[in-house]
Write a protein that holds these residues in place. Sequence first.
Motif, PDB file in Angstrom:
ATOM      1  N   ASN A  83      22.411  18.391  27.436  1.00  0.00           N
ATOM      2  CA  ASN A  83      21.616  18.251  28.281  1.00  0.00           C
ATOM      3  C   ASN A  83      20.514  19.220  28.991  1.00  0.00           C
ATOM      4  O   ASN A  83      20.724  19.373  30.107  1.00  0.00           O
ATOM      5  CB  ASN A  83      22.234  17.400  29.426  1.00  0.00           C
ATOM      6  CG  ASN A  83      21.252  16.613  30.380  1.00  0.00           C
ATOM      7  OD1 ASN A  83      20.304  15.933  29.755  1.00  0.00           O
ATOM      8  ND2 ASN A  83      21.642  16.410  31.732  1.00  0.00           N
ATOM      9  N   TYR A 113      12.723  13.307  29.412  1.00  0.00           N
ATOM     10  CA  TYR A 113      13.732  11.994  29.826  1.00  0.00           C
ATOM     11  C   TYR A 113      13.228  10.665  29.555  1.00  0.00           C
ATOM     12  O   TYR A 113      13.590   9.876  29.192  1.00  0.00           O
ATOM     13  CB  TYR A 113      13.852  11.958  31.194  1.00  0.00           C
ATOM     14  CG  TYR A 113      15.223  12.811  31.626  1.00  0.00           C
ATOM     15  CD1 TYR A 113      16.004  13.725  30.826  1.00  0.00           C
ATOM     16  CD2 TYR A 113      15.787  12.893  33.041  1.00  0.00           C
ATOM     17  CE1 TYR A 113      17.195  14.414  31.027  1.00  0.00           C
ATOM     18  CE2 TYR A 113      16.979  13.497  33.275  1.00  0.00           C
ATOM     19  CZ  TYR A 113      17.619  14.207  32.442  1.00  0.00           C
ATOM     20  OH  TYR A 113      18.700  14.857  32.718  1.00  0.00           O
ATOM     21  N   ALA A 117      14.683   7.874  26.721  1.00  0.00           N
ATOM     22  CA  ALA A 117      14.840   6.621  27.363  1.00  0.00           C
ATOM     23  C   ALA A 117      14.205   5.603  26.594  1.00  0.00           C
ATOM     24  O   ALA A 117      14.821   4.450  26.002  1.00  0.00           O
ATOM     25  CB  ALA A 117      14.709   6.420  28.953  1.00  0.00           C
ATOM     26  N   LYS A 122      19.093   8.194  24.626  1.00  0.00           N
ATOM     27  CA  LYS A 122      19.984   8.325  25.646  1.00  0.00           C
ATOM     28  C   LYS A 122      20.098   7.565  26.868  1.00  0.00           C
ATOM     29  O   LYS A 122      19.067   7.184  27.291  1.00  0.00           O
ATOM     30  CB  LYS A 122      19.677  10.121  26.193  1.00  0.00           C
ATOM     31  CG  LYS A 122      20.646  10.399  27.128  1.00  0.00           C
ATOM     32  CD  LYS A 122      20.438  11.889  27.434  1.00  0.00           C
ATOM     33  CE  LYS A 122      21.439  12.574  28.696  1.00  0.00           C
ATOM     34  NZ  LYS A 122      22.605  12.702  27.984  1.00  0.00           N
ATOM     35  N   LEU A 124      20.226   6.835  30.501  1.00  0.00           N
ATOM     36  CA  LEU A 124      20.118   7.516  31.772  1.00  0.00           C
ATOM     37  C   LEU A 124      20.247   6.791  32.849  1.00  0.00           C
ATOM     38  O   LEU A 124      19.567   5.605  33.152  1.00  0.00           O
ATOM     39  CB  LEU A 124      18.724   8.172  31.636  1.00  0.00           C
ATOM     40  CG  LEU A 124      18.259   9.209  30.661  1.00  0.00           C
ATOM     41  CD1 LEU A 124      16.754   9.616  30.521  1.00  0.00           C
ATOM     42  CD2 LEU A 124      19.048  10.586  30.734  1.00  0.00           C
ATOM     43  N   SER A 125      21.209   7.168  33.875  1.00  0.00           N
ATOM     44  CA  SER A 125      21.258   6.538  35.264  1.00  0.00           C
ATOM     45  C   SER A 125      20.145   6.773  36.088  1.00  0.00           C
ATOM     46  O   SER A 125      19.615   8.030  35.766  1.00  0.00           O
ATOM     47  CB  SER A 125      22.604   6.593  35.651  1.00  0.00           C
ATOM     48  OG  SER A 125      22.984   8.020  36.240  1.00  0.00           O
ATOM     49  N   ASP A 128      21.160  10.388  36.988  1.00  0.00           N
ATOM     50  CA  ASP A 128      20.763  11.318  35.895  1.00  0.00           C
ATOM     51  C   ASP A 128      19.542  12.034  36.149  1.00  0.00           C
ATOM     52  O   ASP A 128      19.235  13.036  36.341  1.00  0.00           O
ATOM     53  CB  ASP A 128      20.898  10.750  34.500  1.00  0.00           C
ATOM     54  CG  ASP A 128      22.295  10.605  34.296  1.00  0.00           C
ATOM     55  OD1 ASP A 128      23.363  11.111  34.702  1.00  0.00           O
ATOM     56  OD2 ASP A 128      22.572   9.728  33.426  1.00  0.00           O
ATOM     57  N   ILE A 129      18.406  10.995  36.575  1.00  0.00           N
ATOM     58  CA  ILE A 129      17.222  11.240  36.508  1.00  0.00           C
ATOM     59  C   ILE A 129      17.004  11.991  38.023  1.00  0.00           C
ATOM     60  O   ILE A 129      16.065  12.994  37.885  1.00  0.00           O
ATOM     61  CB  ILE A 129      16.364   9.919  36.666  1.00  0.00           C
ATOM     62  CG1 ILE A 129      16.358   9.250  35.074  1.00  0.00           C
ATOM     63  CG2 ILE A 129      14.950  10.223  36.927  1.00  0.00           C
ATOM     64  CD1 ILE A 129      15.832   7.824  34.939  1.00  0.00           C
ATOM     65  N   CYS A 133      17.228  18.022  34.472  1.00  0.00           N
ATOM     66  CA  CYS A 133      17.859  18.471  33.418  1.00  0.00           C
ATOM     67  C   CYS A 133      17.679  20.093  33.492  1.00  0.00           C
ATOM     68  O   CYS A 133      16.392  20.549  33.743  1.00  0.00           O
ATOM     69  CB  CYS A 133      16.984  17.950  32.405  1.00  0.00           C
ATOM     70  SG  CYS A 133      17.789  18.370  30.807  1.00  0.00           S
TER      71      CYS A 133
END
Length: 159
Positions: A83, A113, A117, A122, A124-125, A128-129, A133
């Motif tokens: 990541n 991202y 997605a 991946k 991504l919640s 996460d966003i 990163c």
Amino acid sequence: MNKVSKGLVLALAGITVGTSTGLSTTLFQPATVAYAASMSKEKDDLANRYIADYLGNCQQYEQNDKTFKGFTSIKDITYTRDNKIKIDVNDDIYKLPKARRSLLIQDLQNGVYGTLADNDLKKLSEKDIQKGCKTTIYLNGHVIGQTAKNDNHHIIWNK
């Protein structure tokens, strides 16, 4: 007489068989750790191909709209399985003020991202966003910028 069917031979060989509707079924698939690792590498390679396409689209758009600045200063973007994003730039990055450089890197983070997605590479919640990163920016192999330790949306520039 011992006659071996074609289906049995294919199943033993681990070959994927296509049907007339275009669907395919894998008849035999060994489950090993090495296989799982190679799939992860394949997914990683696929992600980086999609990210390169994303960068190319941004650079093409910049040629048509000069208010969309900075993307041509990006040489390469690499996303790693742990990541992290590595961005290689050219000298043109310094033609941009720091605020525009930081906005450009944030746009690239969001684009990476979004690419991951959109292509189901991946999960991504929202958390996460929001976290972002970790990103490092390189010029000729030297680090010229990176995300702050506690804020992946804040870029710290060396110059």
